[in-house]
Design a protein around this motif. Structure first.
Motif, PDB file in Angstrom:
ATOM      1  N   SER A   9       4.574  -9.825  -8.435  1.00  0.00           N
ATOM      2  CA  SER A   9       2.919  -9.968  -8.722  1.00  0.00           C
ATOM      3  C   SER A   9       2.647  -9.246  -7.390  1.00  0.00           C
ATOM      4  O   SER A   9       0.438  -9.594  -7.114  1.00  0.00           O
ATOM      5  CB  SER A   9       2.818 -11.341  -9.210  1.00  0.00           C
ATOM      6  N   VAL A  10       2.401  -9.670  -5.809  1.00  0.00           N
ATOM      7  CA  VAL A  10       2.097  -9.057  -5.360  1.00  0.00           C
ATOM      8  C   VAL A  10       1.700  -7.876  -5.088  1.00  0.00           C
ATOM      9  O   VAL A  10       0.739  -7.587  -4.884  1.00  0.00           O
ATOM     10  CB  VAL A  10       2.782  -9.299  -3.970  1.00  0.00           C
ATOM     11  N   PHE A  11       2.630  -6.903  -5.638  1.00  0.00           N
ATOM     12  CA  PHE A  11       2.000  -5.590  -5.055  1.00  0.00           C
ATOM     13  C   PHE A  11       1.185  -4.754  -6.572  1.00  0.00           C
ATOM     14  O   PHE A  11       0.476  -4.627  -6.188  1.00  0.00           O
ATOM     15  CB  PHE A  11       3.884  -4.675  -6.032  1.00  0.00           C
ATOM     16  N   ILE A  12       1.110  -5.608  -7.643  1.00  0.00           N
ATOM     17  CA  ILE A  12       0.262  -5.615  -9.349  1.00  0.00           C
ATOM     18  C   ILE A  12      -1.355  -6.181  -8.643  1.00  0.00           C
ATOM     19  O   ILE A  12      -1.773  -4.902  -8.857  1.00  0.00           O
ATOM     20  CB  ILE A  12       0.655  -6.616 -10.052  1.00  0.00           C
ATOM     21  N   GLY A  13      -0.878  -7.578  -7.708  1.00  0.00           N
ATOM     22  CA  GLY A  13      -2.029  -8.052  -7.019  1.00  0.00           C
ATOM     23  C   GLY A  13      -3.296  -6.603  -6.070  1.00  0.00           C
ATOM     24  O   GLY A  13      -4.336  -6.444  -6.214  1.00  0.00           O
ATOM     25  N   GLY A  18      -6.798  -1.411  -5.530  1.00  0.00           N
ATOM     26  CA  GLY A  18      -6.468  -0.733  -5.598  1.00  0.00           C
ATOM     27  C   GLY A  18      -7.646   0.692  -6.750  1.00  0.00           C
ATOM     28  O   GLY A  18      -9.133   1.290  -6.603  1.00  0.00           O
ATOM     29  N   ILE A  19      -8.005  -0.601  -7.445  1.00  0.00           N
ATOM     30  CA  ILE A  19      -8.434   0.083  -8.387  1.00  0.00           C
ATOM     31  C   ILE A  19      -9.830  -0.156  -8.541  1.00  0.00           C
ATOM     32  O   ILE A  19     -10.791   0.445  -8.176  1.00  0.00           O
ATOM     33  CB  ILE A  19      -8.032  -1.019 -10.241  1.00  0.00           C
ATOM     34  N   ILE A  20     -10.337  -0.911  -7.320  1.00  0.00           N
ATOM     35  CA  ILE A  20     -11.785  -2.029  -7.317  1.00  0.00           C
ATOM     36  C   ILE A  20     -12.123  -0.729  -5.794  1.00  0.00           C
ATOM     37  O   ILE A  20     -12.673  -0.311  -6.097  1.00  0.00           O
ATOM     38  CB  ILE A  20     -11.360  -3.651  -6.267  1.00  0.00           C
ATOM     39  N   ILE A  21     -11.306  -0.163  -5.088  1.00  0.00           N
ATOM     40  CA  ILE A  21     -11.834   0.854  -3.959  1.00  0.00           C
ATOM     41  C   ILE A  21     -11.963   2.346  -4.659  1.00  0.00           C
ATOM     42  O   ILE A  21     -13.052   2.751  -3.987  1.00  0.00           O
ATOM     43  CB  ILE A  21      -9.891   0.772  -2.873  1.00  0.00           C
ATOM     44  N   GLY A  22     -11.245   2.380  -5.864  1.00  0.00           N
ATOM     45  CA  GLY A  22     -11.804   3.420  -6.552  1.00  0.00           C
ATOM     46  C   GLY A  22     -12.928   3.097  -7.455  1.00  0.00           C
ATOM     47  O   GLY A  22     -13.547   4.137  -6.886  1.00  0.00           O
ATOM     48  N   GLU A  65      -1.192 -12.578   0.359  1.00  0.00           N
ATOM     49  CA  GLU A  65      -0.602 -12.895   1.631  1.00  0.00           C
ATOM     50  C   GLU A  65      -0.612 -13.504   2.730  1.00  0.00           C
ATOM     51  O   GLU A  65       0.482 -13.754   3.164  1.00  0.00           O
ATOM     52  CB  GLU A  65       0.870 -11.807   1.345  1.00  0.00           C
ATOM     53  N   ASN A  66      -1.503 -14.015   2.353  1.00  0.00           N
ATOM     54  CA  ASN A  66      -2.081 -14.672   3.631  1.00  0.00           C
ATOM     55  C   ASN A  66      -1.963 -14.238   4.751  1.00  0.00           C
ATOM     56  O   ASN A  66      -1.003 -14.851   5.639  1.00  0.00           O
ATOM     57  CB  ASN A  66      -1.756 -16.675   3.946  1.00  0.00           C
ATOM     58  N   PHE A  67      -2.159 -12.801   4.859  1.00  0.00           N
ATOM     59  CA  PHE A  67      -2.716 -12.096   5.739  1.00  0.00           C
ATOM     60  C   PHE A  67      -0.840 -11.255   6.756  1.00  0.00           C
ATOM     61  O   PHE A  67      -0.933 -10.627   7.518  1.00  0.00           O
ATOM     62  CB  PHE A  67      -2.946 -12.259   7.133  1.00  0.00           C
ATOM     63  N   ASP A  68       0.298 -12.164   5.374  1.00  0.00           N
ATOM     64  CA  ASP A  68       1.032 -11.102   6.061  1.00  0.00           C
ATOM     65  C   ASP A  68       1.531  -9.787   5.259  1.00  0.00           C
ATOM     66  O   ASP A  68       1.893  -9.300   4.609  1.00  0.00           O
ATOM     67  CB  ASP A  68       2.301 -11.816   5.398  1.00  0.00           C
ATOM     68  N   TYR A  72       4.525  -1.930   1.416  1.00  0.00           N
ATOM     69  CA  TYR A  72       4.066  -1.984   0.237  1.00  0.00           C
ATOM     70  C   TYR A  72       3.277  -2.008  -0.275  1.00  0.00           C
ATOM     71  O   TYR A  72       2.106  -1.396  -1.701  1.00  0.00           O
ATOM     72  CB  TYR A  72       5.014  -2.346  -0.414  1.00  0.00           C
ATOM     73  N   HIS A  73       2.096  -2.851   0.520  1.00  0.00           N
ATOM     74  CA  HIS A  73       0.452  -3.406   0.335  1.00  0.00           C
ATOM     75  C   HIS A  73      -0.199  -1.661   0.142  1.00  0.00           C
ATOM     76  O   HIS A  73      -1.191  -1.772  -0.483  1.00  0.00           O
ATOM     77  CB  HIS A  73      -0.240  -4.227   1.348  1.00  0.00           C
ATOM     78  N   PHE A  74      -0.326  -1.276   1.413  1.00  0.00           N
ATOM     79  CA  PHE A  74      -1.317   0.456   1.589  1.00  0.00           C
ATOM     80  C   PHE A  74      -0.647   1.266   0.349  1.00  0.00           C
ATOM     81  O   PHE A  74      -1.058   2.226  -0.480  1.00  0.00           O
ATOM     82  CB  PHE A  74      -0.920   0.874   2.663  1.00  0.00           C
ATOM     83  N   VAL A  75       1.168   1.258   0.032  1.00  0.00           N
ATOM     84  CA  VAL A  75       1.201   1.872  -0.859  1.00  0.00           C
ATOM     85  C   VAL A  75       0.908   1.977  -2.322  1.00  0.00           C
ATOM     86  O   VAL A  75       0.574   2.951  -3.065  1.00  0.00           O
ATOM     87  CB  VAL A  75       3.261   1.983  -0.900  1.00  0.00           C
ATOM     88  N   ALA A  76       0.659   0.527  -2.727  1.00  0.00           N
ATOM     89  CA  ALA A  76      -0.018  -0.343  -3.898  1.00  0.00           C
ATOM     90  C   ALA A  76      -1.045   0.049  -3.815  1.00  0.00           C
ATOM     91  O   ALA A  76      -1.935  -0.078  -4.768  1.00  0.00           O
ATOM     92  CB  ALA A  76       0.465  -2.137  -3.669  1.00  0.00           C
ATOM     93  N   LEU A  77      -2.245  -0.012  -2.786  1.00  0.00           N
ATOM     94  CA  LEU A  77      -3.408   0.036  -2.500  1.00  0.00           C
ATOM     95  C   LEU A  77      -3.593   1.900  -3.043  1.00  0.00           C
ATOM     96  O   LEU A  77      -4.144   2.065  -4.159  1.00  0.00           O
ATOM     97  CB  LEU A  77      -3.602  -0.131  -1.772  1.00  0.00           C
ATOM     98  N   PHE A  78      -3.005   2.778  -2.432  1.00  0.00           N
ATOM     99  CA  PHE A  78      -2.602   3.852  -2.681  1.00  0.00           C
ATOM    100  C   PHE A  78      -2.669   3.679  -4.479  1.00  0.00           C
ATOM    101  O   PHE A  78      -3.046   5.426  -5.074  1.00  0.00           O
ATOM    102  CB  PHE A  78      -1.822   5.012  -2.283  1.00  0.00           C
ATOM    103  N   ILE A  79      -1.603   3.584  -4.604  1.00  0.00           N
ATOM    104  CA  ILE A  79      -1.481   3.546  -6.507  1.00  0.00           C
ATOM    105  C   ILE A  79      -2.708   3.431  -7.257  1.00  0.00           C
ATOM    106  O   ILE A  79      -2.133   3.990  -8.325  1.00  0.00           O
ATOM    107  CB  ILE A  79       0.541   2.694  -6.383  1.00  0.00           C
ATOM    108  N   GLY A  80      -3.122   2.462  -6.872  1.00  0.00           N
ATOM    109  CA  GLY A  80      -3.968   1.383  -8.069  1.00  0.00           C
ATOM    110  C   GLY A  80      -4.971   2.177  -7.716  1.00  0.00           C
ATOM    111  O   GLY A  80      -5.534   2.833  -8.351  1.00  0.00           O
ATOM    112  N   PHE A  81      -5.525   2.864  -6.822  1.00  0.00           N
ATOM    113  CA  PHE A  81      -6.793   4.359  -6.499  1.00  0.00           C
ATOM    114  C   PHE A  81      -6.568   6.167  -6.828  1.00  0.00           C
ATOM    115  O   PHE A  81      -6.926   5.647  -7.814  1.00  0.00           O
ATOM    116  CB  PHE A  81      -7.339   4.581  -4.458  1.00  0.00           C
TER     117      PHE A  81
END
Length: 164
Positions: A9-13, A18-22, A65-68, A72-81
């Motif tokens: 769920s964190v990965f999907i969020g 990433g979609i918003i960045i796109g 994640e409260n800044f944790d 994989y956050h960057f990977v998920a952002l890139f995948i969303g974009f």
């Protein structure tokens, strides 16, 4: 909540981030395509865009994640974009371009109408003032000149009759 579903769920969020960045990237591209000022001040608008992207990235990571921060956050952002960019980006960009052209045309027409109204109002005021000044100055002068002319003719007419 099991760790795997929580991480999923964190990965999907983060993919949504990433979609918003796109979406912001398409707005940025549309502004660059439609306005010469944005094109000329490209460095400033690029810095604003990347500042906003950084802000959204930190908001996404904080909300999820409260800044944790994890890799994989960057990977998920890139995948969303990439998902956004390869699926609906061209449709969204076309829609944004249409909205921008509609708004700019509407603003141009509104400005043109306002200027024509102000121009007509200017002439109404000027001609009204001209008419008032004619009434105040010209018509009395015309009446006095006419009476002077009539008096001169009347005097000449009397002089001519006396000679005969």
């Amino acid at each position: 909540m099991p760790i795997l579903t929580r991480d999923l769920s964190v990965f999907i969020g983060t993919i949504y981030g990433g979609i918003i960045i796109g979406l912001l990237f398409d707005v940025h591209r549309a502004l660059k395509l439609n306005f010469k000022l944005v094109k000329h001040l490209s460095i400033v608008f690029d810095m604003m865009f990347w500042t906003l992207v950084t802000f959204i990235t930190f908001i996404t990571v904080n909300a999820i994640e409260n800044f944790d921060l994890r890799y994989y956050h960057f990977v998920a952002l890139f995948i969303g974009f990439i998902l956004y960019y390869n699926t609906i980006s061209k449709f969204i960009l076309a829609a944004i371009n249409k909205v921008i052209s509609l708004v700019t045309n509407l603003l141009k027409k509104t400005l043109y109408c306002m200027l024509s109204i102000l121009n007509n109002l200017y002439y109404v005021i000027i001609y009204s003032l001209h008419f008032i000044f004619d009434i105040i100055f010209y018509i009395p002068n015309m009446l006095t000149a006419t009476t002077r002319f009539i008096r001169r003719k009347y005097r000449k007419g009397l002089k001519i009759k006396k000679r005969v």
